[in-house]
Scaffold this motif. Structure first.
Motif, PDB file in Angstrom:
ATOM      1  N   ALA A 140     -13.059 -13.117  45.748  1.00  0.00           N
ATOM      2  CA  ALA A 140     -11.938 -12.263  45.348  1.00  0.00           C
ATOM      3  C   ALA A 140     -10.624 -12.976  45.653  1.00  0.00           C
ATOM      4  O   ALA A 140     -10.557 -13.845  46.535  1.00  0.00           O
ATOM      5  CB  ALA A 140     -12.001 -10.932  46.068  1.00  0.00           C
ATOM      6  N   ARG A 141      -9.581 -12.597  44.938  1.00  0.00           N
ATOM      7  CA  ARG A 141      -8.258 -13.175  45.158  1.00  0.00           C
ATOM      8  C   ARG A 141      -7.377 -12.140  45.830  1.00  0.00           C
ATOM      9  O   ARG A 141      -7.285 -10.996  45.373  1.00  0.00           O
ATOM     10  CB  ARG A 141      -7.653 -13.608  43.832  1.00  0.00           C
ATOM     11  N   LEU A 142      -6.730 -12.545  46.914  1.00  0.00           N
ATOM     12  CA  LEU A 142      -5.860 -11.666  47.672  1.00  0.00           C
ATOM     13  C   LEU A 142      -4.432 -12.167  47.560  1.00  0.00           C
ATOM     14  O   LEU A 142      -4.176 -13.374  47.657  1.00  0.00           O
ATOM     15  CB  LEU A 142      -6.275 -11.623  49.143  1.00  0.00           C
ATOM     16  N   LEU A 143      -3.503 -11.263  47.359  1.00  0.00           N
ATOM     17  CA  LEU A 143      -2.102 -11.651  47.303  1.00  0.00           C
ATOM     18  C   LEU A 143      -1.216 -10.533  47.818  1.00  0.00           C
ATOM     19  O   LEU A 143      -1.558  -9.348  47.736  1.00  0.00           O
ATOM     20  CB  LEU A 143      -1.692 -12.078  45.895  1.00  0.00           C
ATOM     21  N   LEU A 144      -0.065 -10.936  48.355  1.00  0.00           N
ATOM     22  CA  LEU A 144       0.955 -10.005  48.836  1.00  0.00           C
ATOM     23  C   LEU A 144       2.087  -9.948  47.826  1.00  0.00           C
ATOM     24  O   LEU A 144       2.510 -10.979  47.292  1.00  0.00           O
ATOM     25  CB  LEU A 144       1.510 -10.472  50.188  1.00  0.00           C
ATOM     26  N   SER A 145       2.570  -8.760  47.559  1.00  0.00           N
ATOM     27  CA  SER A 145       3.736  -8.583  46.695  1.00  0.00           C
ATOM     28  C   SER A 145       4.675  -7.600  47.372  1.00  0.00           C
ATOM     29  O   SER A 145       4.230  -6.678  48.063  1.00  0.00           O
ATOM     30  CB  SER A 145       3.325  -8.067  45.311  1.00  0.00           C
ATOM     31  N   THR A 146       5.960  -7.782  47.182  1.00  0.00           N
ATOM     32  CA  THR A 146       6.926  -6.907  47.839  1.00  0.00           C
ATOM     33  C   THR A 146       8.106  -6.608  46.929  1.00  0.00           C
ATOM     34  O   THR A 146       8.517  -7.449  46.118  1.00  0.00           O
ATOM     35  CB  THR A 146       7.436  -7.546  49.147  1.00  0.00           C
ATOM     36  N   ASN A 147       8.626  -5.403  47.066  1.00  0.00           N
ATOM     37  CA  ASN A 147       9.918  -5.078  46.476  1.00  0.00           C
ATOM     38  C   ASN A 147      10.928  -5.024  47.623  1.00  0.00           C
ATOM     39  O   ASN A 147      10.754  -5.689  48.635  1.00  0.00           O
ATOM     40  CB  ASN A 147       9.845  -3.778  45.673  1.00  0.00           C
ATOM     41  N   ASP A 148      11.972  -4.226  47.509  1.00  0.00           N
ATOM     42  CA  ASP A 148      12.993  -4.221  48.546  1.00  0.00           C
ATOM     43  C   ASP A 148      12.514  -3.620  49.865  1.00  0.00           C
ATOM     44  O   ASP A 148      13.045  -3.958  50.932  1.00  0.00           O
ATOM     45  CB  ASP A 148      14.226  -3.442  48.072  1.00  0.00           C
ATOM     46  N   LYS A 149      11.535  -2.733  49.838  1.00  0.00           N
ATOM     47  CA  LYS A 149      11.174  -1.990  51.036  1.00  0.00           C
ATOM     48  C   LYS A 149       9.692  -2.054  51.411  1.00  0.00           C
ATOM     49  O   LYS A 149       9.357  -1.886  52.583  1.00  0.00           O
ATOM     50  CB  LYS A 149      11.561  -0.506  50.863  1.00  0.00           C
ATOM     51  N   ALA A 249      14.914  -1.776  57.394  1.00  0.00           N
ATOM     52  CA  ALA A 249      16.060  -0.943  57.047  1.00  0.00           C
ATOM     53  C   ALA A 249      16.886  -1.566  55.930  1.00  0.00           C
ATOM     54  O   ALA A 249      17.655  -0.878  55.262  1.00  0.00           O
ATOM     55  CB  ALA A 249      16.941  -0.721  58.282  1.00  0.00           C
ATOM     56  N   TYR A 250      16.718  -2.875  55.734  1.00  0.00           N
ATOM     57  CA  TYR A 250      17.463  -3.583  54.692  1.00  0.00           C
ATOM     58  C   TYR A 250      16.481  -4.208  53.708  1.00  0.00           C
ATOM     59  O   TYR A 250      15.272  -4.177  53.899  1.00  0.00           O
ATOM     60  CB  TYR A 250      18.367  -4.650  55.329  1.00  0.00           C
ATOM     61  N   HIS A 251      17.001  -4.771  52.645  1.00  0.00           N
ATOM     62  CA  HIS A 251      16.152  -5.274  51.570  1.00  0.00           C
ATOM     63  C   HIS A 251      15.349  -6.489  52.022  1.00  0.00           C
ATOM     64  O   HIS A 251      15.889  -7.438  52.602  1.00  0.00           O
ATOM     65  CB  HIS A 251      17.003  -5.638  50.359  1.00  0.00           C
ATOM     66  N   ILE A 252      14.060  -6.470  51.725  1.00  0.00           N
ATOM     67  CA  ILE A 252      13.183  -7.587  52.057  1.00  0.00           C
ATOM     68  C   ILE A 252      13.489  -8.757  51.123  1.00  0.00           C
ATOM     69  O   ILE A 252      13.492  -8.611  49.900  1.00  0.00           O
ATOM     70  CB  ILE A 252      11.706  -7.177  51.928  1.00  0.00           C
ATOM     71  N   ASN A 253      13.749  -9.926  51.715  1.00  0.00           N
ATOM     72  CA  ASN A 253      14.043 -11.104  50.892  1.00  0.00           C
ATOM     73  C   ASN A 253      12.955 -12.164  50.966  1.00  0.00           C
ATOM     74  O   ASN A 253      12.928 -13.081  50.144  1.00  0.00           O
ATOM     75  CB  ASN A 253      15.389 -11.721  51.280  1.00  0.00           C
ATOM     76  N   SER A 254      12.038 -12.062  51.947  1.00  0.00           N
ATOM     77  CA  SER A 254      11.024 -13.108  52.114  1.00  0.00           C
ATOM     78  C   SER A 254       9.728 -12.534  52.649  1.00  0.00           C
ATOM     79  O   SER A 254       9.738 -11.587  53.445  1.00  0.00           O
ATOM     80  CB  SER A 254      11.513 -14.197  53.086  1.00  0.00           C
ATOM     81  N   VAL A 255       8.628 -13.122  52.195  1.00  0.00           N
ATOM     82  CA  VAL A 255       7.299 -12.887  52.749  1.00  0.00           C
ATOM     83  C   VAL A 255       6.618 -14.241  52.835  1.00  0.00           C
ATOM     84  O   VAL A 255       6.697 -15.040  51.902  1.00  0.00           O
ATOM     85  CB  VAL A 255       6.473 -11.925  51.865  1.00  0.00           C
ATOM     86  N   SER A 256       5.960 -14.527  53.973  1.00  0.00           N
ATOM     87  CA  SER A 256       5.327 -15.832  54.144  1.00  0.00           C
ATOM     88  C   SER A 256       4.043 -15.671  54.938  1.00  0.00           C
ATOM     89  O   SER A 256       4.023 -15.022  55.996  1.00  0.00           O
ATOM     90  CB  SER A 256       6.273 -16.804  54.864  1.00  0.00           C
ATOM     91  N   ASN A 257       2.956 -16.286  54.439  1.00  0.00           N
ATOM     92  CA  ASN A 257       1.670 -16.234  55.122  1.00  0.00           C
ATOM     93  C   ASN A 257       1.584 -17.293  56.213  1.00  0.00           C
ATOM     94  O   ASN A 257       2.135 -18.392  56.081  1.00  0.00           O
ATOM     95  CB  ASN A 257       0.528 -16.472  54.127  1.00  0.00           C
ATOM     96  N   ASP A 268      14.221  -9.336  56.306  1.00  0.00           N
ATOM     97  CA  ASP A 268      15.329  -8.729  55.588  1.00  0.00           C
ATOM     98  C   ASP A 268      16.628  -9.350  56.096  1.00  0.00           C
ATOM     99  O   ASP A 268      16.610 -10.421  56.719  1.00  0.00           O
ATOM    100  CB  ASP A 268      15.315  -7.200  55.732  1.00  0.00           C
ATOM    101  N   ASP A 269      17.756  -8.713  55.879  1.00  0.00           N
ATOM    102  CA  ASP A 269      19.039  -9.321  56.223  1.00  0.00           C
ATOM    103  C   ASP A 269      19.214  -9.562  57.721  1.00  0.00           C
ATOM    104  O   ASP A 269      19.913 -10.505  58.121  1.00  0.00           O
ATOM    105  CB  ASP A 269      20.186  -8.436  55.722  1.00  0.00           C
ATOM    106  N   LEU A 270      18.591  -8.729  58.552  1.00  0.00           N
ATOM    107  CA  LEU A 270      18.852  -8.805  59.990  1.00  0.00           C
ATOM    108  C   LEU A 270      17.617  -8.998  60.847  1.00  0.00           C
ATOM    109  O   LEU A 270      17.733  -9.295  62.033  1.00  0.00           O
ATOM    110  CB  LEU A 270      19.592  -7.541  60.468  1.00  0.00           C
ATOM    111  N   ARG A 271      16.431  -8.820  60.293  1.00  0.00           N
ATOM    112  CA  ARG A 271      15.226  -8.880  61.119  1.00  0.00           C
ATOM    113  C   ARG A 271      14.102  -9.645  60.424  1.00  0.00           C
ATOM    114  O   ARG A 271      14.024  -9.678  59.200  1.00  0.00           O
ATOM    115  CB  ARG A 271      14.739  -7.467  61.465  1.00  0.00           C
ATOM    116  N   VAL A 272      13.223 -10.194  61.269  1.00  0.00           N
ATOM    117  CA  VAL A 272      11.978 -10.793  60.810  1.00  0.00           C
ATOM    118  C   VAL A 272      10.846 -10.092  61.550  1.00  0.00           C
ATOM    119  O   VAL A 272      10.850 -10.025  62.789  1.00  0.00           O
ATOM    120  CB  VAL A 272      11.924 -12.314  61.085  1.00  0.00           C
ATOM    121  N   ASN A 273       9.896  -9.557  60.815  1.00  0.00           N
ATOM    122  CA  ASN A 273       8.769  -8.836  61.386  1.00  0.00           C
ATOM    123  C   ASN A 273       7.477  -9.617  61.197  1.00  0.00           C
ATOM    124  O   ASN A 273       7.276 -10.269  60.168  1.00  0.00           O
ATOM    125  CB  ASN A 273       8.616  -7.454  60.751  1.00  0.00           C
ATOM    126  N   LEU A 274       6.596  -9.520  62.181  1.00  0.00           N
ATOM    127  CA  LEU A 274       5.287 -10.157  62.144  1.00  0.00           C
ATOM    128  C   LEU A 274       4.222  -9.089  61.947  1.00  0.00           C
ATOM    129  O   LEU A 274       4.180  -8.095  62.672  1.00  0.00           O
ATOM    130  CB  LEU A 274       5.026 -10.925  63.446  1.00  0.00           C
TER     131      LEU A 274
END
Length: 528
Positions: A140-149, A249-257, A268-274
């Motif tokens: 199977a193929r797994l992928l992450l997709s994101t919009n602003d939130k 709380a702000y728009h997501i600009n990046s996702v990285s595996n 997002d603009d102010l935070r990076v979450n793991l």
């Protein structure tokens, strides 16, 4: 090593590029058109929801994913490497030598829908900001997709299509209402195939009941159950496995595996979450640059990327043109960076636009992780993680725009976020520009490669940079109207630069010299 707007390296000391190690620079590649998906017909109006907003190859290069502003994800798969080609095609391939990668449409699905945040009275667009492929599992193929939130984990796998017939009646029976049962088979997507009994004989095809059928009083003695169920076709089916929401709380600009194949980051603009891929209701805040008083805010996070091999190292860029490398082993909250990559400004060069054009819109690690490629508004910069003071190479993408920064600011084009990419061997870098143009530079020391290509079926129709003198207003340039004796940039065919057509998104195949780029709603692919 700097490459000027016209493609010639500027004078200066020779620096080490991403392909360092004693190798000599390779000759410039000759790029050719390969494929186009969703080509726009002449005069056809493009819908906003169809404009491509994200492109990503998987690690093998066998699959390609695109996302658009309508929240859809479209998948493509490579076909030229499969063993399903006809003998004639194989013979032709042997006679003409190796062929370039070819892709075909695979499937698509709706990843995000428009939402409304009632607490903040804000509309949340369905536009796909980023797509990232994950480690495959069980075919199977797994992928992450994101919009602003909201981030979603999708699983795309082959599934057998099951077809169920209507009642298994004897076609010769006469019903109580005078009608008879039709003997026409129930056809699936590719027609009905009769079953075989245990002794090898064929089972009669199930009949199709008419719309006016009524069960007669007392039922039908010839009715046999169970119903006939058969499966003779497979299809790709996308299923949402996880939804990672309510963490930004702000728009997501990046996702990285991460290279550990278990975690990923979102910024997002102010935070990076793991995040852990298996846990959707909890994340760890590892970077937080939000000041106590928001009036003291001086910069925001613009992009974040995990190191390709070290699972504890990641980098993020800011609107001030700096890149910070952090090590998650140092502390739970990585408010202190391990290294800071920032180029000092030459004295006397600061202006109103300096900080705006210095904002980094995208960063990418080279495959080995030794180098980081960054893109700001005017340039591409290649950084060695062992040299923090200055980039080892700077490539000027569209230097001809410097006299027009005021027009670009009034038109908001100066805030366009261009992406960048590196070749799999690290010897070349690429990024987009205006007029649906992208540029490819050689990153090796001494390389003078600087190709300008247009996203069309004739990519080598190069643009000639205009003279560096004040031009007409941007709005007039976009419409092709000239004012006075000022001359805008002209193509070889005499047309004007089109600042409304911008090539923001592109990706380089990890194994081959193949580039996929998005021009509005069309996906163009080129090979060398």
């Amino acid at each position: 090593m700097s490459a000027g707007g016209g493609g010639s390296p500027a004078s200066g000391s020779q620096q080490v590029g991403a392909g360092a190690g004693g190798r000599q620079p390779q000759p410039a590649l000759e790029w050719k058109f390969s494929q186009v998906f969703g080509e726009r017909a002449a005069g056809e109006e493009v819908q906003e929801v169809d404009i491509i907003s994200a492109i990503e190859f998987d690690k093998s290069g066998e699959h390609l994913a695109t996302g658009d502003r309508g929240g859809r994800v479209v998948l493509f798969e490579r076909t030229d490497s499969r063993e399903q080609r006809a003998r004639r095609e194989l013979e032709r391939a042997d006679s003409v030598g190796p062929r370039h990668p070819e892709y075909r449409y695979s499937t698509e699905f709706q990843s995000h829908e428009p939402e409304f945040d009632y607490l903040k009275s804000l509309e949340i667009e369905e536009k796909i900001n980023k797509i990232r492929w994950c480690q495959t599992a069980n075919g199977a193929r797994l992928l992450l997709s994101t919009n602003d939130k909201t981030i979603k984990l999708w699983k795309v796998a082959e599934k057998k299509l099951k077809n169920v017939s209507n009642l298994n009646l004897d076609p010769a029976v006469r019903l109580g209402n005078g009608s008879s049962v039709s003997s026409s088979p129930v056809l699936g997507p590719r027609g009905f195939t009769p079953r075989l009994s245990m002794n090898g004989g064929a089972v009669p095809r199930p009949p199709l009941l008419g719309s006016d059928f009524d069960f007669p009083p007392g039922g039908i003695p010839s009715l046999h159950l169970p119903l006939v169920v058969w499966s003779n076709e497979t299809a790709l089916v996308a299923r949402c496995r996880r939804v990672y929401a309510n963490a930004h709380a702000y728009h997501i600009n990046s996702v990285s595996n991460n290279s550990d194949c278990e975690t990923f980051i979102s910024a997002d603009d102010l935070r990076v979450n793991l995040w852990n891929l298996e846990v959707s209701d909890q994340s760890f805040n590892i970077v937080d640059i939000k000041p106590v008083n928001m009036e003291d805010l001086t910069e925001v996070i613009t992009s974040a990327e995990f190191h390709p091999t070290h699972c504890n190292v990641l980098a993020y860029s800011s609107s001030k043109g700096s890149i910070r490398l952090i090590d998650m082993r140092q502390s739970a909250l990585c408010d202190r960076h391990s290294k800071l990559f920032e180029e000092s400004e030459p004295p006397g060069t600061r202006s109103f636009f300096t900080e705006i054009i210095a904002s980094i819109s995208d960063i990418k690690f080279a495959r080995g992780g030794r180098y980081i490629l960054s893109r700001d508004y005017m340039t591409l910069k290649l950084w060695d993680i062992n040299m923090e003071a200055a980039p080892v190479a700077t490539f000027r993408v569209h230097e001809y725009l410097r006299p027009k920064l005021c027009d670009l600011y009034e038109n908001d084009s100066i805030f366009d976020k261009f992406e960048c990419c590196l070749s799999g061997d690290g010897e070349r870098v690429a990024t987009g520009s205006y007029s649906n143009v992208f540029r490819v530079f050689g990153a090796m020391p001494g390389s003078e490669e600087a190709s300008t290509l247009e996203a069309s079926k004739t990519p080598n129709r190069r643009l000639v940079p205009p003279p560096s003198r004040p031009g007409s207003r941007l709005a007039n340039l976009a419409r092709g109207r000239l004012g006075g004796s000022e001359s805008p940039g002209t193509e070889m065919n005499g047309g004007a630069y089109d600042f409304t057509s911008k090539l923001l998104h592109l990706a380089w195949h990890p194994m081959s010299n193949v580039i996929a780029c998005a021009a509005s709603n069309s996906l163009y692919m080129y090979y060398a």
